[in-house]
Design an enzyme around this catalytic site. Structure first.
Site, PDB file in Angstrom:
ATOM      1  N   CYS A  47      69.381  79.530  28.127  1.00 22.83           N
ATOM      2  CA  CYS A  47      69.079  80.201  26.872  1.00 22.83           C
ATOM      3  C   CYS A  47      70.168  81.234  26.590  1.00 22.83           C
ATOM      4  CB  CYS A  47      67.711  80.872  26.949  1.00 22.83           C
ATOM      5  SG  CYS A  47      67.276  81.801  25.463  1.00 22.83           S
ATOM      6  N   CYS A  96      62.314  78.801  23.760  1.00 19.29           N
ATOM      7  CA  CYS A  96      62.456  79.237  25.148  1.00 19.29           C
ATOM      8  C   CYS A  96      61.138  79.878  25.575  1.00 19.29           C
ATOM      9  CB  CYS A  96      63.602  80.242  25.254  1.00 19.29           C
ATOM     10  SG  CYS A  96      63.725  81.048  26.870  1.00 19.29           S
ATOM     11  N   CYS A  99      61.702  83.955  26.246  1.00 22.08           N
ATOM     12  CA  CYS A  99      61.971  84.956  25.203  1.00 22.08           C
ATOM     13  C   CYS A  99      61.619  84.492  23.794  1.00 22.08           C
ATOM     14  CB  CYS A  99      63.427  85.398  25.260  1.00 22.08           C
ATOM     15  SG  CYS A  99      64.606  84.170  24.644  1.00 22.08           S
ATOM     16  N   CYS A 119      66.353  67.947  20.270  1.00 20.71           N
ATOM     17  CA  CYS A 119      67.501  68.154  19.388  1.00 20.71           C
ATOM     18  C   CYS A 119      67.717  69.670  19.293  1.00 20.71           C
ATOM     19  CB  CYS A 119      67.172  67.529  18.036  1.00 20.71           C
ATOM     20  SG  CYS A 119      68.508  67.541  16.867  1.00 20.71           S
TER      21      CYS A 119
END
Length: 133
Positions: A47, A96, A99, A119
């Site tokens: 991330c 994510c 977060c 995607c």
């Protein structure tokens, strides 16, 4: 994994304008424009906001859609999802789990073994290449 929470003002200071627009406001980069669309470097994609591991390059494939595509995350617990009804259609948004950064969308038209296509916007990722040794 502990949840990481920051205000939009803090994220705005930490991220580039493009990353903030995509990761925190749910934007999308132009097709075929992202840094990782065509890369084949072995490693793990993390991330861009909190550094949590999200996708392994072994699960990356060329879906021809214009964004990096993966058939599975590093772990089911790495991601969360929610319904997205924007732009007059229904999609499944992928975030994510640590977060809540917007990553992209998942579609049921991917290759085996999962049949899924994650995607993902390049701007929401950071590639950490595998060590050569």
């Amino acid at each position: 994994m502990d949840k990481l929470e920051k205000s939009l003002d803090v994220w705005r200071e930490l991220l580039s304008d493009e990353r903030f627009r995509i990761c925190r406001l749910g934007g999308t980069e132009r097709a075929f424009s992202g840094e990782y669309y065509a890369t084949s470097v072995p490693g793990v994609y993390h991330c861009a906001c909190c550094d949590a591991p999200l996708f392994d390059s072994d699960a990356k494939y060329d879906a021809g859609c214009g964004w990096p595509s993966y058939f599975q995350p590093v772990a089911a617990s790495a991601l969360t999802s929610r319904d997205d009804y924007s732009h007059g259609m229904h999609r499944i948004e992928v975030l994510c789990a640590r977060c809540d950064a917007h990553l992209g969308h998942v579609f049921p038209d991917g290759p085996p073994p999962t049949g899924l296509r994650y995607c993902i916007n390049s701007a929401s990722l950071r590639l950490k290449p595998r060590d050569e040794g």
